[in-house]
Structure formats: structure tokens, C-alpha cells
Scaffold this motif. Structure first.
Motif, PDB file in Angstrom:
ATOM      1  N   GLY A 260      -5.058 -12.903  30.417  1.00 31.93           N
ATOM      2  CA  GLY A 260      -3.459 -12.971  30.485  1.00 31.93           C
ATOM      3  C   GLY A 260      -2.839 -14.168  29.851  1.00 31.93           C
ATOM      4  N   THR A 261      -2.100 -14.549  30.572  1.00 34.70           N
ATOM      5  CA  THR A 261      -1.268 -15.966  30.071  1.00 34.70           C
ATOM      6  C   THR A 261      -2.138 -17.029  29.505  1.00 34.70           C
ATOM      7  OG1 THR A 261       0.908 -17.505  30.239  1.00 34.70           O
ATOM      8  CG2 THR A 261      -0.679 -17.080  31.908  1.00 34.70           C
ATOM      9  N   LEU A 262      -3.439 -17.033  29.712  1.00 37.74           N
ATOM     10  CA  LEU A 262      -4.240 -18.164  29.376  1.00 37.74           C
ATOM     11  C   LEU A 262      -5.099 -18.096  28.166  1.00 37.74           C
ATOM     12  CD1 LEU A 262      -5.464 -19.528  32.870  1.00 37.74           C
ATOM     13  CD2 LEU A 262      -3.512 -20.544  31.625  1.00 37.74           C
ATOM     14  N   SER A 263      -4.800 -16.794  27.883  1.00 34.14           N
ATOM     15  CA  SER A 263      -5.643 -16.028  26.657  1.00 34.14           C
ATOM     16  C   SER A 263      -5.199 -16.649  25.476  1.00 34.14           C
ATOM     17  CB  SER A 263      -6.066 -14.742  26.667  1.00 34.14           C
ATOM     18  OG  SER A 263      -4.718 -14.023  26.515  1.00 34.14           O
ATOM     19  N   LYS A 264      -6.001 -16.402  24.292  1.00 32.31           N
ATOM     20  CA  LYS A 264      -5.609 -16.673  22.848  1.00 32.31           C
ATOM     21  C   LYS A 264      -6.190 -15.613  21.996  1.00 32.31           C
ATOM     22  CE  LYS A 264      -5.472 -19.898  19.324  1.00 32.31           C
ATOM     23  NZ  LYS A 264      -5.839 -21.382  18.660  1.00 32.31           N
ATOM     24  N   ALA A 408      16.410  -3.577  29.297  1.00 28.76           N
ATOM     25  CA  ALA A 408      16.132  -4.874  28.916  1.00 28.76           C
ATOM     26  C   ALA A 408      16.109  -5.703  29.989  1.00 28.76           C
ATOM     27  CB  ALA A 408      17.304  -5.382  28.115  1.00 28.76           C
ATOM     28  N   PHE A 409      16.874  -5.536  31.310  1.00 30.37           N
ATOM     29  CA  PHE A 409      16.515  -6.365  32.456  1.00 30.37           C
ATOM     30  C   PHE A 409      14.953  -6.101  33.067  1.00 30.37           C
ATOM     31  CE2 PHE A 409      16.610  -6.531  37.216  1.00 30.37           C
ATOM     32  CZ  PHE A 409      17.100  -7.792  37.207  1.00 30.37           C
ATOM     33  N   ILE A 410      14.596  -4.724  33.056  1.00 32.75           N
ATOM     34  CA  ILE A 410      13.176  -4.515  33.368  1.00 32.75           C
ATOM     35  C   ILE A 410      12.303  -5.364  32.617  1.00 32.75           C
ATOM     36  CG2 ILE A 410      11.464  -2.855  33.791  1.00 32.75           C
ATOM     37  CD1 ILE A 410      13.694  -0.822  34.472  1.00 32.75           C
ATOM     38  N   HIS A 411      12.329  -5.253  31.231  1.00 29.41           N
ATOM     39  CA  HIS A 411      11.350  -5.734  30.399  1.00 29.41           C
ATOM     40  C   HIS A 411      11.553  -7.452  30.641  1.00 29.41           C
ATOM     41  CE1 HIS A 411      10.205  -2.441  27.254  1.00 29.41           C
ATOM     42  NE2 HIS A 411       9.689  -2.361  28.623  1.00 29.41           N
ATOM     43  N   ALA A 412      12.590  -7.924  30.969  1.00 36.99           N
ATOM     44  CA  ALA A 412      12.689  -9.178  30.942  1.00 36.99           C
ATOM     45  C   ALA A 412      12.070  -9.931  32.247  1.00 36.99           C
ATOM     46  CB  ALA A 412      14.265  -9.896  30.970  1.00 36.99           C
ATOM     47  N   ALA A 413      12.318  -9.278  33.378  1.00 39.09           N
ATOM     48  CA  ALA A 413      11.402  -9.551  34.470  1.00 39.09           C
ATOM     49  C   ALA A 413       9.836  -9.500  34.426  1.00 39.09           C
ATOM     50  CB  ALA A 413      11.981  -8.545  35.407  1.00 39.09           C
ATOM     51  N   LEU A 415       8.324  -9.748  31.368  1.00 38.91           N
ATOM     52  CA  LEU A 415       7.859 -10.764  30.309  1.00 38.91           C
ATOM     53  C   LEU A 415       7.695 -12.204  31.434  1.00 38.91           C
ATOM     54  CD1 LEU A 415       9.937  -9.891  27.316  1.00 38.91           C
ATOM     55  CD2 LEU A 415       7.288  -9.923  27.433  1.00 38.91           C
ATOM     56  N   VAL A 416       8.702 -12.282  31.916  1.00 33.87           N
ATOM     57  CA  VAL A 416       8.453 -13.574  33.062  1.00 33.87           C
ATOM     58  C   VAL A 416       7.391 -13.477  33.849  1.00 33.87           C
ATOM     59  CG1 VAL A 416       9.725 -15.126  34.552  1.00 33.87           C
ATOM     60  CG2 VAL A 416      11.131 -14.062  32.592  1.00 33.87           C
ATOM     61  N   THR A 417       7.120 -12.310  34.418  1.00 35.39           N
ATOM     62  CA  THR A 417       5.758 -12.269  35.362  1.00 35.39           C
ATOM     63  C   THR A 417       4.509 -12.308  34.455  1.00 35.39           C
ATOM     64  OG1 THR A 417       6.972 -10.665  36.784  1.00 35.39           O
ATOM     65  CG2 THR A 417       4.715 -10.407  36.743  1.00 35.39           C
ATOM     66  N   LEU A 418       4.485 -11.630  33.182  1.00 37.63           N
ATOM     67  CA  LEU A 418       3.379 -11.881  32.565  1.00 37.63           C
ATOM     68  C   LEU A 418       2.974 -13.352  32.100  1.00 37.63           C
ATOM     69  CD1 LEU A 418       3.545  -8.681  30.504  1.00 37.63           C
ATOM     70  CD2 LEU A 418       2.043  -9.111  32.380  1.00 37.63           C
ATOM     71  N   PHE A 419       4.350 -13.786  31.966  1.00 32.10           N
ATOM     72  CA  PHE A 419       4.160 -15.503  31.361  1.00 32.10           C
ATOM     73  C   PHE A 419       3.488 -16.498  32.256  1.00 32.10           C
ATOM     74  CE2 PHE A 419       5.672 -19.526  30.287  1.00 32.10           C
ATOM     75  CZ  PHE A 419       5.621 -19.610  28.974  1.00 32.10           C
ATOM     76  N   CYS A 420       3.952 -16.089  33.673  1.00 33.27           N
ATOM     77  CA  CYS A 420       3.188 -17.015  34.654  1.00 33.27           C
ATOM     78  C   CYS A 420       1.809 -16.435  35.377  1.00 33.27           C
ATOM     79  CB  CYS A 420       4.269 -16.781  35.745  1.00 33.27           C
ATOM     80  SG  CYS A 420       5.963 -17.496  35.105  1.00 33.27           S
ATOM     81  N   TRP A 421       1.472 -15.211  34.963  1.00 33.88           N
ATOM     82  CA  TRP A 421       0.245 -14.745  35.428  1.00 33.88           C
ATOM     83  C   TRP A 421      -1.038 -14.710  34.675  1.00 33.88           C
ATOM     84  CZ3 TRP A 421      -1.285  -9.044  35.752  1.00 33.88           C
ATOM     85  CH2 TRP A 421      -2.220  -8.870  36.796  1.00 33.88           C
ATOM     86  N   ALA A 422      -2.271 -15.174  35.195  1.00 28.51           N
ATOM     87  CA  ALA A 422      -3.291 -14.849  34.517  1.00 28.51           C
ATOM     88  C   ALA A 422      -4.297 -14.326  35.510  1.00 28.51           C
ATOM     89  CB  ALA A 422      -3.944 -16.416  34.064  1.00 28.51           C
ATOM     90  N   PRO A 423      -4.644 -12.910  35.173  1.00 25.38           N
ATOM     91  CA  PRO A 423      -5.549 -12.248  36.282  1.00 25.38           C
ATOM     92  C   PRO A 423      -6.768 -13.027  35.987  1.00 25.38           C
ATOM     93  CG  PRO A 423      -4.877 -10.828  34.416  1.00 25.38           C
ATOM     94  CD  PRO A 423      -3.937 -12.208  34.301  1.00 25.38           C
TER      95      PRO A 423
END
Length: 591
Positions: A260-264, A408-413, A415-423
């Protein structure tokens, strides 16, 4: 008198006497003739006219469904084959045993480069291709290039895979621009056939502003509902064939530490061997033959079932404005502030569709639940996008801004979720959440793709400029896909930040465009030159034989468009004709 002449005269007199004796006077003969060739007493002209236009409307529906099915098959085959081949070529055992020193990894990089880099120059040739071949034949030829890409995989070599990938890159923008133009034209023609009794249709005058909008909404909704199923079709090779050869996640994800968000980059630590046994060559040939058959079927559907977008005389007029003008007009259309304000949405549209197939599906999905679940994750996305494309029908009742802004609202929500989540790696408990995210992303994609196409069809009703507008849209989208290809090695946080900024810019620019339109701010629309008719051959013997239509610039003087401006109004002296014309004859190839 000559005996022969006297005999002939007597015969004629006998025939006349016989006819008179039978009561067949000249008036009676004419009455019999009228009874034979005249109108049937039960003939109802109005009813026959209704039947004729009903058949024409059914032909339009058939065209839209055929184009949608062909696009779904083409992209399903292309995505499915590309995904299967990339997974096979990633496995080092497969490469070593099957091809030893052929360096398939390097070839795959060049294949992806050819597919993603070549569309950068598509703006230079796409309108010329569409005007030269016509809308339907551009679709057909582009789908033929996709079939060529499938056939090149029978013999996997550098000189087969890379040139066919470059050809795919050449065909991407022409295919999508011609499809967008085709669906919009079908909506306009359906309006003509549904309202054939209207005076402006019968006199081939300009239809009222927005008259075709309802049909544009419905037809683009139907198209994207079918097309998004291509993501489902693309998983069939993996679901029924490749999954039988894959290792389980404990083997493939053994070295993966961060998701997730910790990957590169593209899932670092992923095992270099993903196949527990190698598929036999004969089985690969069977799968590729099935894909080849589907690619040929899509070509046949376009060839046989899709009617032409324009009449032959209209096609001649579209080309006869001059190839120099056709080359320049896409660049001139970029002066229109409506298109310039939509550029960020075009770019984000390219970002999001490739991100869900690479960044989300690999760094979140595969990293958490394994490669063997990749097909199910993308199928959830495809089914969701297909089903929720029907939400675009809300545009018939709500304001048109609601569609794009909701997506756009659905994708923004998300993107914020994915930014904060590292499965957590190798954790099947997170599967329901990943499927839910895929479904929500599909809803946003459906609203985004359908909303942009509908908006372009509404804003640019003139049938002479639609191919230019859709070319610009898909060219910017291809540029965005190229950027996503370049950023593959960036950290996931950087990718998500770029997408979030692009989405915010797109939403803001779009709302500002709608605000300017509501204030009737003047926009510049380039003039479409009149066809340069040559006085030779049967085509242009008389000026009235032409099917040309006035450019959208003349609509600036229409009371429905007080804010529209003309680039060079002093040159536009011919009267504007209909944007939606009623065909004079049944020769448009609708079947």
C-alpha cells in the motif's frame, strides 16, 4: 394501293373493331392501367412512414450495440493477452526454459514503451485518418491492428512483439476518437428519425440547442455499460488457464515487506518465480487462438453490423475542406476555453484507469491477497463500472455537473483512504475491504468516463467538429497514461499525491467552466471551412446537391447561443444548416 399495305390496314381496322366490341375504349384502358399500377386501396402513407422510421431507429440501436460489443471484445482481448504475457514473461523459469537468452524482460519493457509512447504524436494524424477513411472504417482498421497484436504473440520475438506494440500505440487514439464520434453521431441520427415530422428536421435546418442531449446521454451510457465489461472479459485467460499454474501467496509474497502507501515502485520483494509448473505450448496456442477468434469477431461485428456515421456525400464534404485545415483544426479547437478547462479532467481520466490496473491492483490487492486473486479484484472493478454506468442516466433529470463532480468526490475519498492505509502482506482477512474499494473505484470510473463523453457530445453538437474534439480528449488521456508509465518506480505516496492534486485541479477548472458558461462568457470556436467543390464528375454538378452543414460559428448569431464567438466571422457568409440532418434517401448503410 399496295396489297401488303391494304392487308395491314385491314388487320388494324379488325383489331380496333374487336377492341370496341369488347368495350375497351381508350378511357377504359387507362382505368385498367391505373388499377394495375396505382396505389393499393388499403395503402396508408402515414403508417408506412412510421414503419420506415421505426426501422431506421432500430438500425441506430443496432449500430450502438454492435459498436459497444466490438469495443468490449477488442479491449478484453488486448488487456487479457497483455496481462497473461507479462505474468508469464516475469517468471524467470519460464524465460530460461522456453527462450533462454532472448531477454524477454527487456522486450516487455520495449513493448510497454511502444504502447505508451507512440500516442504522443497521435494528435498529428488522427483527424486525417478519420477524415480519410471515415469513422466506421477507422474503427475497423484500428481493431484490425489489435488483432495483429494478438497474432504476433504466436511467435514471440523482438521483431514481432515490438512492432505490433508500436502499431497498437498508433491505433489507440484513432480508435477511441472514432468510437466517441460514432456514438454521438448515432444519437443525433436517432433524434432525426424520432422527430421526422418536426419542421426543422424536414427542412434540414439547425435543430434547437440541446435537442439531441437526451439521446447522447442514453447512447453513451449504453456504450460504457458494455465497454467496462472488457475488464471482466480480460480476466478469462487468467481465471480459466493461468491460475492453474500459479504458486500460492505464501511463496510469491515471501519477500514482500511493505504494501500500500508504504510501498515503492512495482511491488518490491515479489518472488521471481510465480509458476509452479510451466504451461505446455499447445495449451498456450489454444488460449491465443481463442483470443484471436474474439479479435476477429469484433472486426466482423463492426464490418457487418455497424452502419456508417455519415452519408457518402457527407463524407466527401468532410474531407474536401482541405487536408491542411484538417491537420490544423485540433490545435485551433484548443483555443476554446471550454476544452482548456476540461484538460485537467482528461488527464485525470488517464491517471485513474491505469492506476487501478497497476498501482492499486498490485501494491494493494496482490500484495495483500496474492496474485491468484488479481483476476477477481479486477472483475469486481469491471462489473461495478459497468453496472454503475447507468447512473449517468441521472443527467436526464439532474444538472450535468452532478455526474463528474460525484465521480470526483468518490475518487477523492478513495485516494485519501489509500494514502493513509498500508495493508498487511499475505493477509486474506483484508480481502472484503479490497473488493469494496475496487467496487467504489469502479463507480467513480464509470461516472468519470461516461460524464466526460456526454459533456463533449452536449457542448459540441456540430457533426463536423466532433472527431476533432474527441481526438483532443483521448490524446490528453494518452499523455496521462504515458506519465503513469514513467512514474512506476515512484513511492506510492507520491503517486497518490499527484493524482489527488490532478483531481482537485480538474474539479476546480470544470466548475469554473460551468460558471463562465452560465454567465454567457464568449468562447472561440474555429470556423470549419466550406467544402472546396470541384466542377467535375456527377457529385458537384449543382451546388444544391451538397450535404455540407454550416460551421458552429454561425450559431453565434442564434438566439440560443448568445455567448458563442466566431474566430473569423467575416468569412462565414453561408447560412447554417442542421447539425442533425434528415437523410434524403435510404443510402446511409444502416442496414
Amino acid at each position: 394501293m399496295d396489297p401488303a399495305m391494304e392487308k395491314g390496314s385491314n388487320c388494324c381496322q379488325d383489331a380496333a373493331d374487336t377492341a370496341g366490341g369488347n368495350g375497351l375504349s381508350p378511357e377504359g384502358t387507362e382505368a385498367q392501367l391505373d388499377d394495375f399500377v396505382g396505389a393499393h386501396p388499403d395503402y396508408n402513407e402515414e403508417e408506412e412512414e412510421q414503419k420506415y422510421f421505426r426501422r431506421k431507429r432500430l438500425g441506430i440501436v443496432k449500430n450502438v450495440l454492435a459498436a459497444s460489443l466490438a469495443a468490449m471484445l477488442t479491449y478484453g482481448v488486448y488487456l487479457g493477452l497483455l496481462q497473461m504475457q507479462l505474468i508469464l514473461h516475469y517468471d524467470e523459469t519460464y524465460r530460461e526454459v522456453k527462450y533462454s537468452n532472448m531477454e524477454l524482460e527487456d522486450i516487455d519493457r520495449k513493448v510497454l514503451m511502444g504502447i505508451n509512447v507512440t500516442p504522443i504524436v497521435a494528435l498529428l494524424y488522427t483527424p486525417v485518418l478519420i477524415r480519410f477513411f471515415g469513422t466506421k472504417w477507422t474503427m475497423f482498421l484500428a481493431m484490425g491492428i489489435y488483432a495483429l497484436f494478438v497474432s504476433s504473440n504466436y511467435w514471440e520475438r523482438y521483431y514481432t512483439l515490438v512492432p505490433s506494440a508500436v502499431a497498437i500505440g498508433v491505433a489507440i487514439v484513432p480508435l477511441w476518437a472514432s468510437i466517441g464520434n460514432y456514438i454521438t453521431r448515432m444519437a443525433q441520427k436517432y433524434y432525426e428519425y424520432a422527430n421526422y415530422k418536426e419542421e426543422h428536421v424536414q427542412e434540414q435546418q439547425r435543430a434547437p440547442r440541446g435537442a439531441c442531449n437526451a439521446y447522447i446521454v442514453v447512447f453513451h451510457t449504453v456504450f460504457y455499460a458494455c465497454f467496462h465489461l472488457s475488464f471482466v472479459c480480460a480476466q478469462m485467460p487468467m481465471l480459466f488457464f493461468l491460475n492453474n499454474y500459479l504458486y500460492q501467496l505464501n511463496h510469491t509474497l515471501f519477500g514482500v515487506k511493505h504494501c500500500g502507501t508504504l510501498s515503492k515502485g512495482m511491488l518490491p520483494g515479489f518472488n521471481k518465480t510465480v509458476l509452479q509448473s510451466l504451461p505446455r505450448s499447445v495449451n498456450l496456442i489454444i488460449v491465443e487462438s481463442a483470443l484471436m477468434a474474439a479479435a476477429f469477431l469484433s472486426m466482423l461485428v463492426v464490418l457487418v453490423l455497424c452502419g456508417s456515421a455519415y452519408r457518402p456525400t457527407e463524407e466527401i464534404d468532410l474531407r474536401s475542406i482541405g487536408w491542411g485545415n484538417i491537420f490544423q483544426l485540433p490545435f485551433k479547437h484548443m483555443r476554446d476555453y471550454r476544452l482548456r478547462h476540461l484538460f485537467p479532467f482528461f488527464i485525470y481520466s488517464g491517471f485513474e484507469v491505469l492506476f487501478v490496473c497497476t498501482g492499486f491492483s498490485l501494491n494493494y490487492g496482490v500484495c495483500a491477497i496474492g496474485l491468484e486473486k488479481l483476476a477477481y479484484l479486477l472483475m469486481a472493478y469491471g462489473f461495478s463500472a459497468s453496472a454503475f454506468s447507468s447512473l449517468a442516466l441521472c443527467t436526464l433529470r439532474l444538472r450535468r455537473q452532478s455526474l463528474l463532480l460525484a465521480g470526483a468526490f468518490i475518487h477523492a475519498a478513495l485516494l485519501v483512504t489509500l494514502f493513509c492505509w498500508a495493508p498487511e502482506p499475505r493477509s486474506l482477512v483484508q480481502a472484503p475491504l479490497l473488493y469494496a474499494l475496487a467496487v467504489l473505484w469502479g463507480i467513480g470510473s464509470a461516472l468519470n468516463k461516461t460524464g466526460i463523453s456526454i459533456l463533449l457530445g452536449m457542448l459540441y453538437e456540430d457533426k463536423e467538429r466532433q472527431d476533432f474534439v474527441f481526438t483532443i480528449y483521448h490524446w490528453w488521456q494518452a499523455l496521462a497514461i504515458f506519465v503513469v508509465y514513467l512514474w512506476l518506480e515512484l513511492p506510492m505516496k507520491a503517486k497518490l499525491s499527484i493524482m489527488l492534486l490532478a483531481l482537485a485541479a480538474a474539479s476546480g477548472a470544470y466548475m469554473w467552466m460551468e460558471h463562465k458558461l452560465a454567465r454567457h462568457v464568449t468562447y472561440r470556436v474555429p470556423r470549419i471551412p466550406r467544402p472546396r467543390h470541384k466542377v467535375r464528375g456527377y457529385r458537384y454538378l449543382e451546388e444544391d446537391d451538397s450535404d455540407e452543414t454550416g460551421s458552429e460559428g454561425e450559431a453565434a448569431r442564434d438566439k440560443d447561443e448568445p455567448g458563442e464567438a466566431q474566430e473569423r466571422p467575416e468569412e462565414a457568409k453561408h447560412p447554417a444548416e442542421a447539425a442533425c440532418e434528415l437523410p434524403k434517401e435510404d443510402g446511409d448503410g444502416l442496414g
